[in-house]
Design an enzyme around this catalytic site. Structure first.
Site, PDB file in Angstrom:
ATOM      1  N   HIS A 104      94.995  33.825  96.210  1.00  0.00           N
ATOM      2  CA  HIS A 104      95.142  34.680  97.394  1.00  0.00           C
ATOM      3  C   HIS A 104      96.248  34.038  98.235  1.00  0.00           C
ATOM      4  O   HIS A 104      96.360  32.812  98.282  1.00  0.00           O
ATOM      5  CB  HIS A 104      93.905  34.675  98.291  1.00  0.00           C
ATOM      6  CG  HIS A 104      92.636  35.162  97.686  1.00  0.00           C
ATOM      7  ND1 HIS A 104      91.832  34.374  96.920  1.00  0.00           N
ATOM      8  CD2 HIS A 104      92.013  36.357  97.773  1.00  0.00           C
ATOM      9  CE1 HIS A 104      90.756  35.068  96.548  1.00  0.00           C
ATOM     10  NE2 HIS A 104      90.842  36.276  97.050  1.00  0.00           N
ATOM     11  N   ASP A 107      94.946  31.184 100.354  1.00  0.00           N
ATOM     12  CA  ASP A 107      94.458  29.939  99.727  1.00  0.00           C
ATOM     13  C   ASP A 107      95.589  28.960  99.569  1.00  0.00           C
ATOM     14  O   ASP A 107      95.389  27.753  99.669  1.00  0.00           O
ATOM     15  CB  ASP A 107      93.975  30.073  98.264  1.00  0.00           C
ATOM     16  CG  ASP A 107      93.208  31.290  97.950  1.00  0.00           C
ATOM     17  OD1 ASP A 107      92.406  31.678  98.786  1.00  0.00           O
ATOM     18  OD2 ASP A 107      93.401  31.829  96.849  1.00  0.00           O
TER      19      ASP A 107
END
Ligand code: XLS
Ligand code: NI
Ligand code: NI
Length: 440
Positions: A104, A107
Site C-alpha cells: 500500500h 506502508d
C-alpha cells in the site's frame, strides 16, 4: 546483501533441500525451477510478500501494543526510516527467493502534512524500491492505496458521504497507480477498506455503490490515459472493519462489476480468510471466479476455526492448498496475478527469524498443493468420477438440452411418454474423498 548491514545476519539464501532436509530454514517442497505441467514452480506460484504485514506489522492487537523485535527500526526521521526499511525488505525478499512483493502507498512511505508532501515522501521511497528491483530482479505483483486508516476515511473513501473524502481518495489512487506503473507493477488492487456500512438507517446504499463504480471507472480511465497496462483486481471481504462491505464475496463483486460495465477491466483478488468470513471455502471462491472468467490473483492466508475474525495466519494446511491449486490449474493459472502472502506472524512470534519460518512454511504448503493437484490432473481419476456422475447429460436428451433444442413443452412430452425419470445414482462423496486422500 552487504554483510555488515545485514538485518537478518546468520540467515543465508533459503535453498531447496528436499523432504529430507535437516534445516528448518530450507524448502522441502518448493523447488523454484522444478517443472510441473510444463512450467517451473515459480511461474505457477508467483509468490509475493506483503509489505504491510512483513515490514510494518507490529503485533499490536485490541488488548495490547506491538511486540515485534525489529532491531533495524531505529531511525527517528520517518522518511529516513522508510528508505532504510526498503533495504531490509529486499534483503528478506532476496534471501527468501520470492519473485514479487505487494504494498500500500502508506506502508512504504509516511503520510505527510499535506497531500503534496505525502506524494513527495512516496517518490523518495519509490526511488529506493526501484533501485532494489533493478539490482535483484524482484518485481511488484501489485500496488494499492490505503484508503481506510486515516480519519478522513472514517465513513469510507469512494463511498463516503463526504465528497472531499472521495476526491482525496481519487488523488491518492491516481498517485498510487502512477508509482505502480513506474515500478513495472503487474497489477493494481482495490480492497474496499471501509466501503460499506455500519447502519442502513443512515446509509444511501444505492448512491454509495454508484460512487464506488464511478471511482473505479476513473481509475480505469486514468490507467488508459497514462498507458498503465497492469491488471486491476477487486478483493472481496464481507465484513471487518464495517459490519457489511460492498465487496462481500466473488459473486457479489462480479455482479457489481457487470452492473456498472467494469467487467472487462477488473478481475478478482481472492483471499482465503475473507472467503471463510463470507461463509465460503476458498475453493468455492476460486471456482466461482474461475468459471466466470474473473480469476485474477490470490491473497494467501488462513483463519482459525475457533476465532471468528480475519486472523491472517500463514497457510499450513496441504488439503486446502491442494483444493486451491486444483482450481487454479483448472482455470489456466494466475499470471499476471500470483500468490501474495497477506498473512502475519502471530503476536507471540516476535523475532525476525519467525518471518522466515512463516513464509517458508507457506511456500512449501503451496508447492505441495501444486504437486498433488498436478498428480490428480495427470491421472484424471477425479475428473473421470465427475464425468461419470454427469453421464446422463452425455446421452441424446442431455445433448439436446445443452444445445438448446428442447423446451418445457418437448420435455413434458418426453416425461409423459416415460411416466417417470430414470433413477438417480449415488453421489459417492466418500469415495471421492477417499480417492483424494490417496494422493496426499
Ligand atoms: C484486508 C485486506 C488488505 C488488502 C489490501 O483485510 O486483505 O490487506 O489485501 O488492501
Ligand atoms: Ni488481502
Ligand atoms: Ni485480509
Amino acid at each position: 546483501m552487504a554483510g555488515a548491514h545485514e538485518a537478518f545476519a546468520g540467515i543465508g539464501r533459503i535453498k531447496y533441500e528436499g523432504p529430507a532436509a535437516k534445516s528448518m530454514l530450507a524448502f522441502r517442497h518448493y523447488d523454484a525451477d522444478a517443472v510441473v505441467e510444463g512450467k517451473p514452480m515459480k511461474d505457477h506460484l508467483r509468490f509475493a510478500v506483503s509489505y504491510w504485514h512483513a515490514f510494518r506489522g507490529t503485533g499490536a492487537d485490541p488488548f495490547g501494543p506491538g511486540t515485534m523485535l525489529r532491531p533495524w527500526e531505529n531511525e527517528a526521521d520517518p522518511l529516513k526510516m522508510a528508505v532504510k526499511r526498503v533495504d531490509v525488505a529486499f534483503e528478506f525478499l532476496e534471501k527468501l527467493g520470492v519473485g514479487f512483493y505487494c504494498f500500500h502507498d502508506r506502508d512504504v512511505a509516511p503520510e505527510g502534512a499535506t497531500l503534496a508532501e505525502s506524494n513527495k515522501n512516496l517518490d523518495v521511497v519509490v526511488d529506493a524500491l526501484e533501485k532494489h528491483q533493478q539490482r535483484t530482479g524482484i518485481k511488484l505483483l501489485w500496488g494499492t492505496a490505503n484508503l481506510f486508516s486515516s480519519p478522513r476515511y472514517v465513513h469510507g473513501a469512494a463511498t463516503s458521504p463526504n465528497v472531499e473524502s472521495f476526491a482525496y481518495a481519487a488523488a491518492q489512487v491516481k498517485k498510487a497507480i502512477e508509482v505502480t506503473q513506474r515500478l513495472g507493477g503487474a497489477g493494481y488492487t482495490f480492497w474496499g477498506g471501509r466501503e460499506g456500512y455500519q447502519c442502513l438507517w443512515n446509509t444511501d446504499m444505492k448512491r454509495e455503490t454508484d460512487h464506488l463504480a464511478k471511482f473505479m471507472h476513473m481509475a480505469v480511465d486514468y490507467a488508459k490515459e497514462i498507458g498503465f497496462k497492469g491488471q486491476f483486481y477487486f478483493e472481496p471481504k464481507p465484513r471487518e472493519p464495517m459490519k457489511h462491505q460492498y465487496d462481500f464475496d466473488a459473486a457479489t463483486c462480479i455482479n457489481f462489476l457487470r452492473t456498472y460495465g467494469l467487467e472487462k477491466h477488473v478481475k478478482m483478488n481472492l483471499e482465503t480468510n475473507h472467503a471463510t468470513l463470507a461463509g465460503h471455502e476458498i475453493q468455492h471462491e476460486l471456482e466461482y471466479a474461475g468459471m466466470q472468467g474473473f480469476l485474477g490473483s490470490v491473497d494467501a492466508n488462513t483463519g482459525d476455526t475457533l476465532v471468528g475474525w480475519d486472523t491472517d495466519q500463514f497457510p499450513t494446511n496441504v488439503y486446502m492448498t491442494t483444493q486451491m491449486m486444483y482450481s487454479i490449474l483448472k482455470y489456466g493459472g494466475l499470471a499476471p496475478g500470483g500468490i501474495n502472502f497477506d498473512a502475519k506472524v502471530r503476536r507471540e512470534s516476535f523475532e525476525p527469524v519467525d518471518l522466515f519460518h512463516a513464509h517458508i512454511g507457506g511456500m512449501d504448503t503451496f508447492a505441495r498443493g501444486l504437486k498433488i493437484a498436478a498428480a490428480m490432473r495427470a491421472d484424471g481419476a477425479i475428473q473421470k468420477l465427475v464425468e461419470e456422475r454427469y453421464a446422463s447429460w452425455s446421452g441424446p436428451l442431455g445433448k439436446r438440452i445443452e444445445a438448446g433444442t428442447e423446451s418445457f413443452k418437448s420435455l413434458e412430452a418426453e416425461m409423459l411418454k416415460k411416466g417417470d425419470s430414470a433413477a438417480c445414482t449415488s453421489g459417492r462423496q466418500e469415495l471421492f474423498e477417499n480417492v483424494i486422500n490417496t494422493y496426499l
